[in-house]
Design a protein around this motif. Structure first.
Motif, short mmCIF file in Angstrom:
data_model
loop_
_atom_site.label_atom_id
_atom_site.label_comp_id
_atom_site.label_asym_id
_atom_site.label_seq_id
_atom_site.Cartn_x
_atom_site.Cartn_y
_atom_site.Cartn_z
N CYS A 130 7.65 -0.70 3.71
CA CYS A 130 8.56 -1.93 4.02
C CYS A 130 8.09 -2.18 2.62
O CYS A 130 8.74 -3.80 3.11
CB CYS A 130 7.43 -2.83 4.78
SG CYS A 130 5.80 -3.00 3.67
N GLN A 186 0.87 -1.03 -0.14
CA GLN A 186 -0.02 0.03 0.09
C GLN A 186 0.62 1.18 -0.06
O GLN A 186 1.55 1.70 -1.19
CB GLN A 186 -1.09 -0.44 1.00
CG GLN A 186 -2.17 -1.16 0.49
CD GLN A 186 -3.12 -1.23 2.08
OE1 GLN A 186 -2.98 -0.30 2.90
NE2 GLN A 186 -3.80 -2.21 2.28
N CYS A 187 1.41 1.39 1.68
CA CYS A 187 2.38 2.82 1.23
C CYS A 187 3.90 2.61 0.61
O CYS A 187 4.57 3.46 -0.07
CB CYS A 187 2.59 3.06 2.67
SG CYS A 187 3.33 2.60 3.81
N GLY A 188 3.85 1.30 0.81
CA GLY A 188 5.56 1.51 0.12
C GLY A 188 6.44 0.97 0.98
O GLY A 188 7.82 0.51 0.56
N CYS A 209 4.14 -5.57 8.38
CA CYS A 209 4.17 -3.88 7.83
C CYS A 209 3.32 -3.44 8.12
O CYS A 209 2.16 -4.40 8.74
CB CYS A 209 3.20 -4.69 6.34
SG CYS A 209 2.51 -4.14 4.76
N ARG A 210 2.60 -2.35 8.53
CA ARG A 210 2.03 -1.55 8.82
C ARG A 210 0.41 -1.27 7.95
O ARG A 210 -0.52 -1.14 8.12
CB ARG A 210 2.13 0.09 9.55
CG ARG A 210 2.90 0.00 9.98
CD ARG A 210 3.61 1.06 10.94
NE ARG A 210 4.48 0.85 11.86
CZ ARG A 210 4.13 1.23 13.01
NH1 ARG A 210 3.18 1.40 13.58
NH2 ARG A 210 5.48 1.50 13.82
N CYS A 211 0.17 -2.10 7.03
CA CYS A 211 -0.65 -1.55 5.48
C CYS A 211 -1.45 -2.75 5.78
O CYS A 211 -2.43 -2.36 5.76
CB CYS A 211 -0.15 -0.52 4.96
SG CYS A 211 0.78 0.89 5.11
FE1 FES Z 1 3.20 0.51 4.46
FE2 FES Z 1 3.73 -1.93 4.16
S1 FES Z 1 2.64 -1.13 2.91
S2 FES Z 1 4.15 -0.50 5.58
#
Ligand code: FES
Ligand code: FES
Length: 155
Positions: A102, A98-100, A134-136
């Motif tokens: 990690c 998602q945010c990328g 991964c936080r997302c």
């Molecule tokens: Fe956002 Fe893993 S994609 S922290």
């Protein structure tokens, strides 16, 4: 000060660094390869994972001096001749990010893990991802991507 000579993504580098410099800082600040991320200061997140002599390591846990003479691969060195590495391709196709933030560390950890265990079970994949946070994504698509990459790489 320490003199560190190492290969990064096939290119020879030589740097004078402070003794306390971490490999992740050498990669980001000296070699200017900022795809390797720093996500924590407790060695837990795995965002800094690179390959050192073919083995996945958290580059925030390695002193730059310890990498003298080593061959390092970072996320920037994974695609070859304009073609994504199978793990990169699988992350893209399975929407495993998602945010990328990690993602580079995940890809380096997964590609290292699949070298040792080309046909992992679900349990082994969960275990293999333990060092990367991964936080997302909730991990479901990451696990899918690992399975797809394993299939592609074992063909
Ligand atoms: Fe956002 Fe893993 S994609 S922290
Ligand atoms: Fe290395 Fe988090 S920055 S484990």
């Amino acid at each position: 000060m320490a003199k560190v000579e190492l290969k990064i993504n096939g290119v020879q580098h030589s740097y004078d660094v402070e003794d306390r410099t971490l490999l992740v800082n050498l990669i980001r600040d000296h070699a200017q390869l900022t795809g390797t991320h720093v996500g924590c200061d407790t060695s837990q997140c795995g965002a800094c994972t690179v390959h050192m002599n073919g083995v996945a390591v958290k580059s925030c846990t390695v002193l730059a001096g310890q990498a003298d003479g080593a061959e390092i691969t970072t996320i920037e060195g994974m695609a070859k001749n304009g073609k994504l590495h199978p793990v990169q391709q699988a992350f893209t196709e399975c929407h495993a990010l998602q945010c990328g933030f990690c993602t580079p560390g995940m890809i380096m950890a997964v590609s290292g893990f699949l070298k040792d265990n080309p046909k992992p079970t679900d349990e082994e994949i969960y275990h293999g991802l333990e060092g990367n946070i991964c936080r997302c994504t909730g991990y479901i698509n990451i696990v899918k991507a690992v399975k797809q990459a394993a299939k592609t790489m074992s063909k």
